[in-house]
Scaffold this motif. Structure first.
Motif, PDB file in Angstrom:
ATOM      1  N   MET A   1      -1.171   9.035   4.615  1.00  0.00           N
ATOM      2  CA  MET A   1      -0.520   8.634   3.571  1.00  0.00           C
ATOM      3  C   MET A   1      -0.468   7.179   3.450  1.00  0.00           C
ATOM      4  N   ASP A   2      -0.008   7.373   2.534  1.00  0.00           N
ATOM      5  CA  ASP A   2      -0.730   5.407   2.657  1.00  0.00           C
ATOM      6  C   ASP A   2       0.508   4.832   2.516  1.00  0.00           C
ATOM      7  N   PRO A   3      -0.077   3.378   3.587  1.00  0.00           N
ATOM      8  CA  PRO A   3       0.816   2.780   4.423  1.00  0.00           C
ATOM      9  C   PRO A   3       1.706   2.397   3.111  1.00  0.00           C
ATOM     10  N   MET A   4       3.424   2.008   3.331  1.00  0.00           N
ATOM     11  CA  MET A   4       3.739   1.543   1.864  1.00  0.00           C
ATOM     12  C   MET A   4       4.801   0.531   2.328  1.00  0.00           C
ATOM     13  N   ARG A   5       5.402  -0.741   1.903  1.00  0.00           N
ATOM     14  CA  ARG A   5       6.480  -1.618   2.487  1.00  0.00           C
ATOM     15  C   ARG A   5       8.022  -1.372   1.665  1.00  0.00           C
ATOM     16  N   ILE A   6       8.512  -0.976   2.856  1.00  0.00           N
ATOM     17  CA  ILE A   6      10.114  -1.256   2.061  1.00  0.00           C
ATOM     18  C   ILE A   6      10.966  -2.014   2.437  1.00  0.00           C
ATOM     19  N   LEU A   7      11.509  -2.844   1.795  1.00  0.00           N
ATOM     20  CA  LEU A   7      13.175  -3.364   1.703  1.00  0.00           C
ATOM     21  C   LEU A   7      13.982  -2.796   2.119  1.00  0.00           C
ATOM     22  N   VAL A   8      15.266  -3.366   2.939  1.00  0.00           N
ATOM     23  CA  VAL A   8      16.511  -2.377   3.014  1.00  0.00           C
ATOM     24  C   VAL A   8      17.251  -3.789   2.799  1.00  0.00           C
ATOM     25  N   VAL A   9      18.306  -3.853   2.404  1.00  0.00           N
ATOM     26  CA  VAL A   9      19.711  -4.131   1.911  1.00  0.00           C
ATOM     27  C   VAL A   9      20.751  -3.647   1.970  1.00  0.00           C
ATOM     28  N   GLU A  10      21.276  -4.009   3.659  1.00  0.00           N
ATOM     29  CA  GLU A  10      22.739  -3.604   3.731  1.00  0.00           C
ATOM     30  C   GLU A  10      23.283  -4.095   4.633  1.00  0.00           C
ATOM     31  N   ASP A  11      24.907  -4.465   4.290  1.00  0.00           N
ATOM     32  CA  ASP A  11      25.097  -5.834   4.674  1.00  0.00           C
ATOM     33  C   ASP A  11      26.131  -5.701   6.373  1.00  0.00           C
ATOM     34  N   GLU A  12      26.281  -4.560   6.561  1.00  0.00           N
ATOM     35  CA  GLU A  12      26.486  -3.826   7.899  1.00  0.00           C
ATOM     36  C   GLU A  12      25.127  -3.554   9.074  1.00  0.00           C
ATOM     37  N   PRO A  13      25.337  -4.107   9.455  1.00  0.00           N
ATOM     38  CA  PRO A  13      23.979  -4.363  10.852  1.00  0.00           C
ATOM     39  C   PRO A  13      24.087  -2.902  11.414  1.00  0.00           C
ATOM     40  N   TRP A  22      14.725   4.610  11.392  1.00  0.00           N
ATOM     41  CA  TRP A  22      14.734   5.957  10.814  1.00  0.00           C
ATOM     42  C   TRP A  22      13.674   5.723  10.232  1.00  0.00           C
ATOM     43  N   LEU A  23      12.997   4.819   9.351  1.00  0.00           N
ATOM     44  CA  LEU A  23      11.965   5.161   7.761  1.00  0.00           C
ATOM     45  C   LEU A  23      10.556   4.191   8.943  1.00  0.00           C
ATOM     46  N   ARG A  24      10.901   3.443   9.923  1.00  0.00           N
ATOM     47  CA  ARG A  24       9.749   2.738  11.011  1.00  0.00           C
ATOM     48  C   ARG A  24       8.998   3.744  12.104  1.00  0.00           C
ATOM     49  N   ARG A  25       9.868   5.331  12.081  1.00  0.00           N
ATOM     50  CA  ARG A  25       9.535   6.504  12.740  1.00  0.00           C
ATOM     51  C   ARG A  25       8.442   7.420  11.471  1.00  0.00           C
ATOM     52  N   GLU A  26       8.686   6.604  10.360  1.00  0.00           N
ATOM     53  CA  GLU A  26       7.633   7.905   9.414  1.00  0.00           C
ATOM     54  C   GLU A  26       6.132   6.744   9.458  1.00  0.00           C
ATOM     55  N   ALA A  27       6.425   6.035  10.118  1.00  0.00           N
ATOM     56  CA  ALA A  27       4.886   4.767   9.449  1.00  0.00           C
ATOM     57  C   ALA A  27       5.278   3.631   8.462  1.00  0.00           C
ATOM     58  N   PHE A  28       6.277   3.414   8.041  1.00  0.00           N
ATOM     59  CA  PHE A  28       6.667   2.405   6.983  1.00  0.00           C
ATOM     60  C   PHE A  28       7.018   1.088   7.473  1.00  0.00           C
ATOM     61  N   ALA A  29       6.059  -0.197   7.168  1.00  0.00           N
ATOM     62  CA  ALA A  29       6.245  -1.161   7.492  1.00  0.00           C
ATOM     63  C   ALA A  29       8.081  -1.591   6.557  1.00  0.00           C
ATOM     64  N   VAL A  30       9.026  -1.662   7.161  1.00  0.00           N
ATOM     65  CA  VAL A  30      10.053  -1.776   6.547  1.00  0.00           C
ATOM     66  C   VAL A  30      10.903  -3.768   7.504  1.00  0.00           C
ATOM     67  N   ASP A  31      11.013  -4.055   6.167  1.00  0.00           N
ATOM     68  CA  ASP A  31      11.788  -5.750   6.514  1.00  0.00           C
ATOM     69  C   ASP A  31      13.603  -5.567   6.175  1.00  0.00           C
TER      70      ASP A  31
END
Length: 221
Positions: A1-13, A22-31
């Protein structure tokens, strides 16, 4: 799987952190950000493949963030999250430009499946197997072989190797690897790429395949 970048916007820390891990465990880069202002700022400077967007966020509402991103023409896919589960709410979210809609509470395995489904729309399908210099890299199965011998790699090692093989002999800049394989919290002056590359080279064995281009990056000639 090609490395992908994801932005998570959620106000509950806590929820935001759990989604990211959870997403980082699948090798995604997550902000991760917690309000609409920060979301718009991040979207203006970074190219994200998927936006996981809580609809009810402070400062700038999620509806506004969704509409602005959709109107911008960006290829970023939008997965909208909300506590409102009525059909009307789902229809409104999709009308704003969201690509998918997931009501809370949700199972993280379903969140992951929906993100993967959106990612398949972002870029053309990967070739079944990538080959270069005697290496065979199978993105779908996350497998690497050299001369027919299986080489087990950690997630970041696999992502680095995939980027190098895809470059087809061109030099891949260190900055590009940092952007594609890690997230925004990585220090741009860190030696993380060098250390991970050292581990990758050791696992690939001899003769050495990855060439360092001083001051620029790496390549597989």
């Amino acid at each position: 799987m090609d490395p992908m970048r994801i932005l998570v916007v959620e106000d509950e820390p806590t929820l935001a952190s759990t989604i990211a891990e959870w997403l980082r465990r699948e090798a995604f880069a997550v902000d991760v950000v917690h309000d609409g202002d920060s979301a718009l700022e991040h979207l203006s400077v970074n190219a994200y493949d998927v936006l996981v967007l809580d609809r009810d966020i402070p400062r700038v509402h999620g509806d506004v963030v969704c509409r602005r991103l959709a109107d911008s023409g960006a290829e970023t896919r939008i997965l909208m999250l909300t506590a409102a589960a009525a059909v009307r709410d789902r229809v409104e979210g999709l009308a704003l430009g969201a690509d998918d809609y997931l009501p809370k509470p949700f199972a993280f395995v379903e969140l992951s499946a929906r993100v993967h489904a959106l990612l398949r729309r972002v870029r053309p399908p990967n070739p079944p197997v990538l080959e270069r210099a005697g290496l065979r890299v199978d993105p779908a199965r996350r497998q690497v072989t050299r001369a027919g011998e299986f080489i087990p790699l950690a997630n970041k090692e696999f992502a680095l190797l995939t980027e190098l093989v895809r470059a087809e002999g061109a030099v891949v800049a260190t900055e590009h690897l940092l952007e594609k394989v890690w997230d925004e919290h990585i220090d741009p002056f860190t030696n993380t790429v060098r250390v991970t590359m050292m581990k990758l080279r050791r696992k690939l064995g001899e003769p050495a395949l990855i060439e360092t281009v001083p001051g620029v990056g790496y390549r597989i000639p």
